[in-house]
Scaffold this active site. Structure first.
Site, PDB file in Angstrom:
ATOM      1  CE  LYS A  27       4.799  -7.040 -10.038  1.00 57.86           C
ATOM      2  NZ  LYS A  27       6.045  -6.202  -9.591  1.00 57.86           N
ATOM      3  CG  ASN A  28       8.219  -7.402 -13.375  1.00 59.63           C
ATOM      4  OD1 ASN A  28       7.485  -6.837 -12.790  1.00 59.63           O
ATOM      5  ND2 ASN A  28       8.774  -8.230 -12.806  1.00 59.63           N
ATOM      6  CB  CYS A 121      13.651  -4.790  -0.564  1.00 57.71           C
ATOM      7  SG  CYS A 121      12.327  -6.007  -1.773  1.00 57.71           S
ATOM      8  NE  ARG A 126      14.533  -6.115  -5.726  1.00 63.88           N
ATOM      9  CZ  ARG A 126      13.048  -6.345  -5.823  1.00 63.88           C
ATOM     10  NH1 ARG A 126      12.289  -6.356  -5.263  1.00 63.88           N
ATOM     11  NH2 ARG A 126      13.179  -6.040  -7.261  1.00 63.88           N
ATOM     12  CG  ASP A 309       9.301 -12.373  -9.911  1.00 60.01           C
ATOM     13  OD1 ASP A 309      10.200 -12.203  -8.893  1.00 60.01           O
ATOM     14  OD2 ASP A 309       9.898 -11.323 -11.088  1.00 60.01           O
ATOM     15  NE  ARG A 401       4.214  -5.054  -4.186  1.00 58.56           N
ATOM     16  CZ  ARG A 401       5.142  -4.331  -4.491  1.00 58.56           C
ATOM     17  NH1 ARG A 401       5.999  -5.278  -2.882  1.00 58.56           N
ATOM     18  NH2 ARG A 401       5.874  -4.143  -4.845  1.00 58.56           N
TER      19      ARG A 401
HETATM   20  C1  UD1 Z   1      13.084  -7.442 -11.759  1.00 60.55           C
HETATM   21  C2  UD1 Z   1      11.505  -7.856 -11.149  1.00 60.55           C
HETATM   22  C3  UD1 Z   1      11.621  -8.351 -10.509  1.00 60.55           C
HETATM   23  C4  UD1 Z   1      12.848  -9.665 -10.381  1.00 60.55           C
HETATM   24  C5  UD1 Z   1      14.308  -9.464 -10.238  1.00 60.55           C
HETATM   25  C6  UD1 Z   1      14.627 -10.158 -11.344  1.00 60.55           C
HETATM   26  C7  UD1 Z   1      10.550  -5.357 -11.729  1.00 60.55           C
HETATM   27  C8  UD1 Z   1       9.820  -4.421 -11.636  1.00 60.55           C
HETATM   28  N1  UD1 Z   1      11.069  -6.490 -10.821  1.00 60.55           N
HETATM   29  O1  UD1 Z   1      13.562  -6.721 -10.020  1.00 60.55           O
HETATM   30  O2  UD1 Z   1      10.199  -8.437  -9.849  1.00 60.55           O
HETATM   31  O3  UD1 Z   1      12.633 -10.326  -9.593  1.00 60.55           O
HETATM   32  O4  UD1 Z   1      13.850  -7.968 -11.221  1.00 60.55           O
HETATM   33  O5  UD1 Z   1      14.957 -10.796 -12.126  1.00 60.55           O
HETATM   34  O6  UD1 Z   1      10.746  -5.632 -12.722  1.00 60.55           O
HETATM   35  N2  UD1 Z   1      21.513  -5.552  -8.069  1.00 60.55           N
HETATM   36  C9  UD1 Z   1      22.716  -4.502  -7.764  1.00 60.55           C
HETATM   37  N3  UD1 Z   1      22.850  -2.593  -7.882  1.00 60.55           N
HETATM   38  C10 UD1 Z   1      22.005  -2.561  -8.693  1.00 60.55           C
HETATM   39  C11 UD1 Z   1      20.827  -3.438  -9.142  1.00 60.55           C
HETATM   40  C12 UD1 Z   1      20.553  -4.557  -9.126  1.00 60.55           C
HETATM   41  O7  UD1 Z   1      23.756  -5.101  -6.744  1.00 60.55           O
HETATM   42  O8  UD1 Z   1      21.754  -1.508  -9.050  1.00 60.55           O
HETATM   43  C13 UD1 Z   1      21.467  -6.867  -7.809  1.00 60.55           C
HETATM   44  C14 UD1 Z   1      20.373  -7.150  -7.111  1.00 60.55           C
HETATM   45  O9  UD1 Z   1      20.267  -6.956  -5.455  1.00 60.55           O
HETATM   46  C15 UD1 Z   1      19.873  -7.919  -6.884  1.00 60.55           C
HETATM   47  C16 UD1 Z   1      20.529  -8.865  -8.360  1.00 60.55           C
HETATM   48  O10 UD1 Z   1      21.057  -7.160  -8.918  1.00 60.55           O
HETATM   49  O11 UD1 Z   1      21.044  -9.249  -6.534  1.00 60.55           O
HETATM   50  C17 UD1 Z   1      19.290  -8.550  -9.594  1.00 60.55           C
HETATM   51  O12 UD1 Z   1      18.157  -7.481  -9.631  1.00 60.55           O
HETATM   52  P1  UD1 Z   1      17.080  -6.900 -10.365  1.00 60.55           P
HETATM   53  O13 UD1 Z   1      17.936  -7.181 -11.793  1.00 60.55           O
HETATM   54  O14 UD1 Z   1      18.143  -5.301 -10.467  1.00 60.55           O
HETATM   55  O15 UD1 Z   1      16.133  -6.353  -9.926  1.00 60.55           O
HETATM   56  P2  UD1 Z   1      15.285  -6.106  -9.995  1.00 60.55           P
HETATM   57  O16 UD1 Z   1      15.134  -4.687 -11.223  1.00 60.55           O
HETATM   58  O17 UD1 Z   1      14.877  -4.795  -8.642  1.00 60.55           O
END
Ligand code: UD1
Length: 443
Positions: A27-28, A121, A126, A309, A401
């Site tokens: 999925k990811n 969320c 996030r 995850d 999902r």
């Molecule tokens: C992706 C995965 C999700 C997984 C997560 C962590 C997808 C579609 N989803 O989510 O399944 O649980 O990686 O492995 O690939 N953060 C910020 N600012 C930003 C971006 C992130 O503060 O601009 C923080 C987030 O709040 C979190 C951490 O960074 O605490 C990691 O998040 P991130 O790796 O971005 O998760 P996703 O990409 O949303």
């Protein structure tokens, strides 16, 4: 739009799992690669795309933007040559945060994008500040207007970007945007997740020039345009890990086919520590478990460390393990919502900040529980598989999902699992109509 439902899973626990499972495409990886189709006025042909709600949401979003999408089982062809909108509306983004992945591609190809801010969320704040910061470094003008990220740019310029933390979709958004930028972009502190590498492979098949994907320093040499291409989506390491965790908790002997064990080291190491016997081929994993699992400590962190995850699934296994396991969550601040539900099944879990101490109990006892997010629901299903008696997991739209036909695949392994249609008044208490509103509130 995917159909919204309030189905439940009814699980009769206590049976070992035996047989074979074919692992789905990830999925990811599929979600960002589908969004990458927006970078070209040509067709992108994908195979191994899982049939999931999040994929349907993404396909719906691409269609809304004007792309023509054809789906046949696990193959998807996206032709984004006639995209006539650059707006990702709130109704879609609020149901799936990964919709933010259209921002980089739209901005890079069309010089503008309007993408709703995802908002809250269940598992944590996030924010998307790192996505925005990186695009600004590449020359984009960004404003937040009426809940939307409004981004404008001429041609993006290559830049050196250091993200404050490791972000998976942030790295993906910036990497996609950089493929069409003028000059070289360096992303430091990049996410090393295999899904980032898979996206890079798809982009390279479309003519992009990318080095270092899979390391924490990705270098993208921008090109004036990309072309259509073909790509097979990598196997889902989280889905595979979920099935393995279920066998480790319930006992049995299962062979996964079409897996990518090379991407699953942290999970496999922990399962071995729990007492499972594991044999890997290039694309197979066999797990045998003939004893009660031993509790294991896990600490979530960016790849290649233990994945957030997989946290809920290991917690479920720890609930019935011998000994005490300490589960530490370092990625999301609110990702222990399954704990209250596991306690309803008789688990002994104490949460202190971002740490959960799980004392294994000899048995869980079946009860009615509620799924709160995607991986939490997987944890509850595992707990239901080992609990005495009947467990009903409500709100499995969360499960749908990210898992394709979970119940039929578990049935094939000998589990007693049944989907109860939430729209059927006779069996599901007629919650279908209420479901839509309840679900919006839940997300
Ligand atoms: C992706 C995965 C999700 C997984 C997560 C962590 C997808 C579609 N989803 O989510 O399944 O649980 O990686 O492995 O690939 N953060 C910020 N600012 C930003 C971006 C992130 O503060 O601009 C923080 C987030 O709040 C979190 C951490 O960074 O605490 C990691 O998040 P991130 O790796 O971005 O998760 P996703 O990409 O949303």
């Amino acid at each position: 739009m995917p159909f919204i439902h309030m189905d439940k899973l009814k699980i009769e626990g206590g049976r070992p799992l035996r047989g074979e499972v074919e692992v789905s495409g990830a999925k990811n990886a599929a979600l960002p690669i589908l969004c990458a189709s927006l970078l070209v006025a040509d067709a992108l042909e994908l195979s191994g795309v899982p049939q999931l709600h999040d994929v349907a949401t993404t396909v719906g979003l691409l269609g809304r933007l004007g792309a023509v999408v054809e789906r046949d089982a696990h193959s998807v062809r996206v032709d984004a040559s006639r995209v006539d909108s650059v707006e990702a509306p709130y109704e879609l983004v609020k149901t799936m945060r990964a919709s933010i992945l259209v921002l980089g591609p739209l901005l890079a190809r069309f010089g503008e994008a309007r993408v709703s801010l995802p908002g809250g969320c269940a598992i944590g704040q996030r924010p998307v500040d790192q996505h925005l910061k990186g695009l600004q470094a590449m020359g984009a003008q960004i404003a937040i207007e009426h809940g939307y990220v409004v981004a404008r740019a001429g041609r993006l310029r290559g830049a050196r970007i250091v993200t404050d933390m490791v972000t998976v979709t942030g790295t993906e958004n910036l990497m996609m945007a950089a493929t069409l930028a003028d000059g070289e972009t360096v992303i430091e502190n990049a996410a090393r997740e295999p899904e980032v590498t898979d996206l890079a492979a798809a982009l390279v098949a479309m003519g992009a020039c990318i080095d270092g994907a899979g390391t924490d320093r990705i270098v993208v040499h921008g090109v004036p345009r990309l072309h259509g291409g073909r790509h097979r989506v990598m196997p889902d390491r989280i889905e595979a890990g979920t099935f393995l965790c279920a066998v480790a908790a319930a006992g049995g002997d299962v062979l996964l086919r079409g897996a990518a064990p090379a991407t699953m080291d942290a999970t496999l190491d922990k399962l071995r520590e729990a007492g499972a016997r594991i044999d890997c081929g290039d694309d197979t994993v066999r797990l045998r478990m003939s004893r009660r699992p031993r509790a294991v400590d896990v600490r979530t962190a960016p790849y290649p460390a233990f994945a957030t995850d997989m946290q809920a699934q290991f917690m479920a296994m720890n609930c019935v393990a011998e000994g005490t396991g300490v589960v530490t969550e370092t990625i999301f601040e609110n990702r222990f919502m399954h704990v209250l539900e596991l306690q309803r099944l008789g688990a002994d879990v104490v949460v202190e900040g971002n740490t959960a101490v799980v004392r294994g109990v000899p048995r869980l006892s079946g009860a009615r529980v509620m799924a709160t997010d995607l991986r939490a629901s997987a944890g509850l299903v595992i707990a239901g598989l080992v609990a005495d008696g009947e467990t009903t997991v409500d709100r499995i739209y969360h499960l749908d999902r990210g898992y394709e036909r979970m119940e039929t695949r578990l049935q094939a392994l000998g589990a007693r699992v049944e989907r109860i249609d939430g729209r059927d008044p006779a069996r599901g208490q007629g919650e279908g109509v209420l479901a839509v509103e309840t679900e919006e509130a839940a997300r």
